[in-house]
Design a protein around this motif. Structure first.
Motif, PDB file in Angstrom:
ATOM      1  N   LEU A 176       7.513  14.320   0.052  1.00 48.30           N
ATOM      2  CA  LEU A 176       7.555  13.408   1.201  1.00 48.30           C
ATOM      3  C   LEU A 176       8.777  12.512   1.084  1.00 48.30           C
ATOM      4  N   ARG A 177       9.133  11.913   2.204  1.00 47.83           N
ATOM      5  CA  ARG A 177      10.247  10.961   2.224  1.00 47.83           C
ATOM      6  C   ARG A 177       9.789   9.638   2.813  1.00 47.83           C
ATOM      7  N   TRP A 178      10.086   8.570   2.089  1.00 46.37           N
ATOM      8  CA  TRP A 178       9.873   7.221   2.591  1.00 46.37           C
ATOM      9  C   TRP A 178      11.116   6.833   3.388  1.00 46.37           C
ATOM     10  N   ILE A 179      10.920   6.470   4.652  1.00 48.21           N
ATOM     11  CA  ILE A 179      12.043   6.131   5.520  1.00 48.21           C
ATOM     12  C   ILE A 179      11.911   4.687   5.969  1.00 48.21           C
ATOM     13  N   ASN A 180      12.934   3.901   5.680  1.00 47.22           N
ATOM     14  CA  ASN A 180      12.993   2.496   6.068  1.00 47.22           C
ATOM     15  C   ASN A 180      13.832   2.322   7.315  1.00 47.22           C
ATOM     16  N   ARG A 181      13.551   1.285   8.109  1.00 50.96           N
ATOM     17  CA  ARG A 181      14.421   0.948   9.234  1.00 50.96           C
ATOM     18  C   ARG A 181      15.722   0.324   8.752  1.00 50.96           C
ATOM     19  N   THR A 182      15.638  -0.369   7.618  1.00 48.65           N
ATOM     20  CA  THR A 182      16.767  -1.145   7.111  1.00 48.65           C
ATOM     21  C   THR A 182      17.083  -0.723   5.688  1.00 48.65           C
ATOM     22  N   PRO A 183      18.301  -0.967   5.216  1.00 48.10           N
ATOM     23  CA  PRO A 183      18.600  -0.728   3.806  1.00 48.10           C
ATOM     24  C   PRO A 183      17.710  -1.608   2.931  1.00 48.10           C
ATOM     25  N   ASP A 184      17.361  -1.105   1.758  1.00 43.19           N
ATOM     26  CA  ASP A 184      16.530  -1.877   0.833  1.00 43.19           C
ATOM     27  C   ASP A 184      16.762  -1.374  -0.584  1.00 43.19           C
ATOM     28  N   VAL A 185      17.442  -2.192  -1.384  1.00 41.87           N
ATOM     29  CA  VAL A 185      17.724  -1.805  -2.767  1.00 41.87           C
ATOM     30  C   VAL A 185      16.504  -1.966  -3.655  1.00 41.87           C
ATOM     31  N   THR A 186      15.420  -2.530  -3.123  1.00 41.39           N
ATOM     32  CA  THR A 186      14.235  -2.817  -3.929  1.00 41.39           C
ATOM     33  C   THR A 186      13.076  -1.861  -3.656  1.00 41.39           C
ATOM     34  N   LEU A 187      13.284  -0.781  -2.925  1.00 41.63           N
ATOM     35  CA  LEU A 187      12.172   0.077  -2.512  1.00 41.63           C
ATOM     36  C   LEU A 187      11.338   0.579  -3.683  1.00 41.63           C
ATOM     37  N   GLU A 188      11.999   1.022  -4.741  1.00 40.89           N
ATOM     38  CA  GLU A 188      11.249   1.547  -5.883  1.00 40.89           C
ATOM     39  C   GLU A 188      10.347   0.470  -6.486  1.00 40.89           C
ATOM     40  N   GLY A 189      10.852  -0.749  -6.567  1.00 37.78           N
ATOM     41  CA  GLY A 189      10.029  -1.842  -7.073  1.00 37.78           C
ATOM     42  C   GLY A 189       8.860  -2.142  -6.156  1.00 37.78           C
ATOM     43  N   ARG A 190       9.109  -2.145  -4.864  1.00 40.27           N
ATOM     44  CA  ARG A 190       8.027  -2.409  -3.901  1.00 40.27           C
ATOM     45  C   ARG A 190       6.908  -1.384  -4.045  1.00 40.27           C
ATOM     46  N   LEU A 191       7.271  -0.137  -4.338  1.00 41.09           N
ATOM     47  CA  LEU A 191       6.281   0.924  -4.432  1.00 41.09           C
ATOM     48  C   LEU A 191       5.575   0.956  -5.779  1.00 41.09           C
ATOM     49  N   ALA A 192       5.881  -0.004  -6.651  1.00 45.31           N
ATOM     50  CA  ALA A 192       5.157  -0.145  -7.911  1.00 45.31           C
ATOM     51  C   ALA A 192       4.249  -1.367  -7.894  1.00 45.31           C
ATOM     52  N   ARG A 193       4.270  -2.146  -6.819  1.00 43.15           N
ATOM     53  CA  ARG A 193       3.526  -3.405  -6.755  1.00 43.15           C
ATOM     54  C   ARG A 193       2.108  -3.185  -6.210  1.00 43.15           C
ATOM     55  N   ILE A 194       1.246  -4.167  -6.419  1.00 42.42           N
ATOM     56  CA  ILE A 194      -0.107  -4.103  -5.873  1.00 42.42           C
ATOM     57  C   ILE A 194      -0.039  -4.081  -4.348  1.00 42.42           C
ATOM     58  N   GLY A 195      -0.782  -3.184  -3.754  1.00 41.31           N
ATOM     59  CA  GLY A 195      -0.745  -2.980  -2.312  1.00 41.31           C
ATOM     60  C   GLY A 195      -0.090  -1.672  -1.922  1.00 41.31           C
ATOM     61  N   SER A 196       0.512  -0.972  -2.901  1.00 41.40           N
ATOM     62  CA  SER A 196       1.197   0.292  -2.611  1.00 41.40           C
ATOM     63  C   SER A 196       0.386   1.501  -3.079  1.00 41.40           C
ATOM     64  N   GLU A 197      -0.889   1.289  -3.396  1.00 34.83           N
ATOM     65  CA  GLU A 197      -1.710   2.352  -3.972  1.00 34.83           C
ATOM     66  C   GLU A 197      -2.164   3.364  -2.918  1.00 34.83           C
ATOM     67  N   ILE A 198      -2.548   4.556  -3.398  1.00 35.85           N
ATOM     68  CA  ILE A 198      -2.879   5.689  -2.531  1.00 35.85           C
ATOM     69  C   ILE A 198      -4.389   5.933  -2.513  1.00 35.85           C
ATOM     70  N   GLY A 199      -4.938   6.075  -1.303  1.00 35.27           N
ATOM     71  CA  GLY A 199      -6.355   6.388  -1.139  1.00 35.27           C
ATOM     72  C   GLY A 199      -6.559   7.722  -0.449  1.00 35.27           C
ATOM     73  N   SER A 200      -7.795   8.189  -0.464  1.00 36.06           N
ATOM     74  CA  SER A 200      -8.136   9.488   0.123  1.00 36.06           C
ATOM     75  C   SER A 200      -8.252   9.394   1.642  1.00 36.06           C
ATOM     76  N   ARG A 201      -7.483  10.210   2.344  1.00 34.67           N
ATOM     77  CA  ARG A 201      -7.527  10.228   3.804  1.00 34.67           C
ATOM     78  C   ARG A 201      -8.913  10.652   4.295  1.00 34.67           C
ATOM     79  N   ARG A 202      -9.496  11.693   3.687  1.00 35.09           N
ATOM     80  CA  ARG A 202     -10.800  12.178   4.138  1.00 35.09           C
ATOM     81  C   ARG A 202     -11.896  11.152   3.890  1.00 35.09           C
ATOM     82  N   ALA A 203     -11.864  10.491   2.743  1.00 41.26           N
ATOM     83  CA  ALA A 203     -12.904   9.512   2.443  1.00 41.26           C
ATOM     84  C   ALA A 203     -12.848   8.323   3.401  1.00 41.26           C
TER      85      ALA A 203
END
Length: 540
Positions: A176-203
């Motif tokens: 998959l590709r994460w696409i931002n509207r704006t440049p962001d040098v911190t994306l990798e850090g943002r995706l390691a923070r609380i709130g970026s976790e993955i849940g089950s779509r079916r559940a």
């Protein structure tokens, strides 16, 4: 009696028909009970609703996981978790390859569809979708059983955490590709923070209401929800299909025990194996018993005093500046923390690297300056309310009592008002003036705290306590610029505004967390609130 082949086969069929439990080996893994001050402030287990220190303790490493995470065994560096590979395509696009064979708690395999759902409108942003920069005002609404409508706090947290997000583009089942509207040098850090976790779509789709999902989320972590009793306890059971190997503990039970003395007594009596949030003055007494020890230390979280600049007495920034100069922070560190923590250089951490402003400091302790500022502001002793929780933070009440006396010595008439919960603390009214808070460095860049908590989408502005036009403009620049020198200059100016010229808060000290446990349990405390009970940390 002679046994022939026919009788053996008949006997074998009988054996196969017996219940498996009769022949299966008993599960010898231990079960543990952990006494905590609180399990969840919102009485949910959804990180997008429960952005808290207590939530971090039970959510991260045990239940929820993201594409990226933090290395809790080291210095919280960003590491791959559910993604095995990530690469930058541009300043606004990152491609991820998912770890193959990851199973959710319901047995489904993790796919790119689950990631797209997790960052989608149904779970995260709401019907309006993601926005770029606009402030969403947080109300006091709590989740109800009325369908899948998101609590207003959820899209607010989503837009605060991912202000430039546009969409997830699915390349194939595991890419998959994460696409931002704006440049962001911190994306990798943002995706390691609380709130970026993955849940089950079916559940999520199968849950009758959002609240049902939020109290029994289906995730990929090593432990799954067995029982959740709001305001009482959370019981997790081992997820034996965990991609990281069979969990070492059969069952983990977090029990709410608000009083420190009860947590300590329960530990010493054997009722609990761990007791959290131990004040430093209790450590020596616990360790006098050779069977127990206290572990932990400083973490990337700072304790703050926060101001509502709309309060009649606080509209003048000189009064707020007087608050900051009246505090003898070192006295608090020595008297309440036994020197086990320190006074940081404002709201920042050294792991920011070249974004760290090394020559910055908190406002100096200067009672003469505080009195001068109050005279200049023409402050005449009007009462200023201080809303306070009963030791949600370690040493919170003791710290508040010391602060009130320090403020009194320079002429500030601050009056403590005890509250029962965060809704009462944040309630918007003419009596909201001063409160406690803590801010974490969620990843190695200033946007992780200063912008995240105090910028246009941060909690302080969402609840209507603070706003500053220049500060907000610089927040956007810090989030979108790719010029490191410009970003550093913007950050330095923002510190001047928020901590000196027009104070939004003042930093008291770095936070520390201490956990008491049985000494024979080999377990290492993380440099964070999170408690890690994965295989690599149990028996460490």
């Amino acid at each position: 009696m002679r046994l022939d082949r026919r009788s053996l086969l008949a006997g074998g069929a009988g054996l196969l028909a017996m219940p498996r439990i009769a022949i299966a080996q008993a599960d010898q893994r231990p079960s543990i009970t952990i006494a905590v001050q609180k399990v969840s402030n919102s009485n949910t287990l959804e990180p997008l609703r429960e952005q808290s220190n207590v939530g971090e303790r039970v959510f991260l490493t045990s239940m929820w996981e993201g594409l990226l995470g933090r290395d809790y065994a080291s210095r919280l560096e960003t590491i791959p978790v559910l993604a095995v590979e990530n690469r930058r395509i541009s300043d606004s696009v990152v491609e991820f390859k998912l770890r193959p064979g990851v199973k959710f708690h319901n047995g489904d395999e993790l796919t790119a569809e689950d990631v797209a759902f997790s960052f989608g409108n149904d779970r995260m942003f709401g019907p309006a979708g993601p926005n770029s920069g606009s402030t969403i005002r947080v109300g006091e609404a709590m989740p109800t059983n009325s369908g899948k409508q998101l609590p207003v706090e959820v899209p607010a947290v989503a837009n605060r955490s991912f202000p430039g997000f546009e969409k997830i583009e699915i390349v194939d089942r595991h890419t998959l590709r994460w696409i931002n509207r704006t440049p962001d040098v911190t994306l990798e850090g943002r995706l390691a923070r609380i709130g970026s976790e993955i849940g089950s779509r079916r559940a999520f789709a199968e849950a009758a209401t959002w609240l049902e999902w939020a109290r029994r989320p289906v995730t990929t972590g090593p432990y799954k929800v067995a029982d959740f009793r709001p305001d009482h306890s959370l019981t997790l059971a081992a997820h034996d299909e965990y991609w990281g190997g069979r969990p070492p503990i059969r069952q983990i039970r977090f029990v709410e025990v608000p009083e420190v003395s009860s947590r300590v007594n329960g530990l010493l009596s054997g009722e609990y194996q761990f007791a959290c949030d131990i004040p430093p003055d209790q450590i020596a007494g616990i360790e006098r018993n050779a069977a127990f020890e206290v572990v932990g230390g400083t973490i990337p979280n700072h304790r703050l005093t926060v101001f509502d600049k709309n309060h009649a007495s606080l509209r003048n920034p000189l009064v707020r500046r007087a608050f900051t100069h009246a505090i003898d922070r070192q006295a608090i560190v020595e008297s309440l923390w036994a020197g086990r923590t320190e006074i940081p250089k404002g709201l920042q951490w050294s792991f920011y690297g070249d974004m760290f402003i090394a020559d910055w400091s908190v406002p100096r302790y200067d009672q003469t300056e505080a009195r001068r500022l109050l005279r200049e502001a023409n402050y005449r002793g009007e009462p200023i309310p201080y809303r306070l929780l009963n030791n949600y933070y370690t040493n919170q009440v003791g710290t508040a009592q010391i602060l009130v006396e320090m403020w009194r010595q320079v002429g500030l008439n601050v009056q403590i008002e005890m509250k029962e919960n965060w809704s009462q603390i944040l309630e918007r009214s003419p009596t909201r003036a001063v409160r406690d808070w803590s801010n974490s460095g969620l990843f190695s860049d200033p946007v992780s705290s200063l912008v995240n908590q105090h910028g246009p989408n941060g909690q302080q502005q969402q609840v209507g306590e603070y706003a500053n036009e220049e500060f907000n403009r610089l927040s956007v620049e810090l989030e979108t610029s790719t010029d490191r020198a410009r970003r550093r200059a913007a950050f330095q100016r923002m510190l001047v505004i928020a901590e000196r010229e027009d104070p939004a808060y003042t930093v008291l000290h770095q936070n520390a967390t201490f956990t008491a446990k049985r000494k024979d349990i080999r377990w290492k405390a993380a440099p964070a609130f999170a408690m890690d009970f994965r295989a690599q940390n149990w028996g460490a």
